[in-house]
Design an enzyme around this catalytic site. Structure first.
Site, PDB file in Angstrom:
ATOM      1  N   ASP A 138     -10.891  16.526  33.699  1.00 28.20           N
ATOM      2  CA  ASP A 138     -10.854  15.111  33.315  1.00 28.20           C
ATOM      3  C   ASP A 138      -9.455  14.414  33.850  1.00 28.20           C
ATOM      4  OD1 ASP A 138     -13.235  13.815  31.966  1.00 28.20           O
ATOM      5  OD2 ASP A 138     -12.789  15.645  30.811  1.00 28.20           O
ATOM      6  N   GLN A 188      -6.253  17.990  23.362  1.00 25.00           N
ATOM      7  CA  GLN A 188      -6.618  17.816  24.921  1.00 25.00           C
ATOM      8  C   GLN A 188      -5.688  16.845  25.291  1.00 25.00           C
ATOM      9  OE1 GLN A 188     -10.979  18.588  25.392  1.00 25.00           O
ATOM     10  NE2 GLN A 188      -9.993  19.761  26.975  1.00 25.00           N
ATOM     11  N   HIS A 242     -19.771  17.524  25.009  1.00 24.33           N
ATOM     12  CA  HIS A 242     -20.698  17.438  26.001  1.00 24.33           C
ATOM     13  C   HIS A 242     -22.026  18.229  25.570  1.00 24.33           C
ATOM     14  CE1 HIS A 242     -17.972  15.620  28.517  1.00 24.33           C
ATOM     15  NE2 HIS A 242     -17.127  16.805  28.370  1.00 24.33           N
ATOM     16  N   GLU A 284      -5.760  14.707  29.003  1.00 19.67           N
ATOM     17  CA  GLU A 284      -6.702  14.411  29.924  1.00 19.67           C
ATOM     18  C   GLU A 284      -6.610  13.115  30.658  1.00 19.67           C
ATOM     19  OE1 GLU A 284     -10.883  16.559  28.793  1.00 19.67           O
ATOM     20  OE2 GLU A 284     -10.270  15.452  27.230  1.00 19.67           O
TER      21      GLU A 284
END
Length: 313
Positions: free
Chosen positions: A234, A206, A73, A208
């Site tokens: 998420d 991850q 991000h 998500e």
């Protein structure tokens, strides 16, 4: 004036004697966070996209175990990453410890999701000197395997951990400089843990999405996966609960992932704060973030204190 006399009257003796001091030390991992995880200890860190030198210096002496440098991000920039990692290299601390291990292990979250595996991004991230890569939104074994192979060099024929075959191109000059070792030694030590017991790179996967939760068993058993990191926000969004990671259904999914991690003895990670860190540690999470871009705020310091007290550190 002789060199010995010069050293006796100036601080240069410390500087010039440091390499001999470091070379005489033990063979502990260069990754502080891997050293702790290998000892079944919990580790604490933050996620931050602030790549200023001020932040780098502050975090290097923060008392945290790791920092996840967010280039998912935050902007993806190998050049600013290189400068930030150099800023985190605390020479005074390294000389005092007598070992090149950084006190705070830098891990980078890359921008691509699991289905978009771009080895070039992973290669550049590691070539800048990162000690691990965090891969967002990994949904199945194929994606997890791609993550691991993008981090690994192809190992020598004599190696007993050649599989899965690595795809990383070899150019270790910047990374070996930051790690404080030679290029050949970097090639040996830059492998994924725990697949390589003496590896210093951490593949953080991850989970998500509902598909990632559904496939957690095949993801977690992929050779070279080091940590499973649940992304509650998420995951909640992907499950249709918007900005509500506290929904019971989301928590049930989180616990499903954690249960698999505990069953296979793979460290499980999650975001926390002062109000949740103790509970998450009691549940069995072994890698927790306690803050974000604000740096070491009062809330982050409090969460870190509570977490460390909970595990007796």
């Amino acid at each position: 004036m002789s060199f010995r006399l010069l050293c006796s009257i100036t601080s240069l003796c410390t500087l010039f004697s440091a390499p001999a001091l470091l070379n005489a030390q033990d063979d502990r991992p260069l990754s502080h966070v891997i050293e702790l995880l290998d000892q079944d200890q919990a580790v604490f860190g933050i996620i931050s996209s602030d790549r200023s030198l001020t932040n780098a210096r502050s975090l290097s002496r923060s008392g945290l175990d790791f920092i996840i440098i967010d280039m998912e991000h935050g902007a993806f920039s190998p050049e600013t990453l290189r400068v930030f990692l150099l800023g985190m290299t605390d020479k005074q601390q390294i000389v005092a410890a007598g070992h090149p291990q950084m006190a705070v292990t830098p891990i980078v979250r890359v921008p691509q999701n699991g289905a978009e595996m771009m080895t070039s991004i992973v290669k550049q991230t590691l070539d800048m000197g990162a000690f691990g890569v965090m891969f967002p939104m990994v949904d199945d074994r194929e994606q997890a395997l791609s993550a691991v192979t993008s981090m690994r060099y192809p190992r020598p024929l004599a190696s007993n951990v050649r599989e899965p075959i690595g795809r990383r191109g070899r150019s270790p000059s910047i990374a070996s400089w930051l790690w404080g070792i030679g290029g050949g030694e970097y090639f040996e030590k830059a492998d994924t843990w725990p697949l390589a017991s003496d590896g210093n790179l951490l593949a953080v996967i991850q989970i998500e999405s509902p598909r990632g939760v559904q496939n957690i068993e095949e993801i977690i058993t992929t050779p070279g996966v080091g940590v499973i990191f649940v992304g509650p926000s998420d995951l909640a969004t992907q499950m249709g609960y918007g900005d509500n990671p506290g929904a019971p259904e989301v928590e049930e999914a989180i616990q499903t992932v954690l249960a698999s991690c505990l069953r296979y003895d793979v460290p499980c990670a999650i975001t926390t704060g002062a109000g949740s860190v103790e509970e998450r540690l009691e549940q069995g999470f072994r890698m927790v973030t306690v803050g974000g871009d604000g740096g070491i705020t009062a809330g982050t310091a409090r969460a870190l204190e509570l977490g460390q007290n909970a595990v007796g550190r």
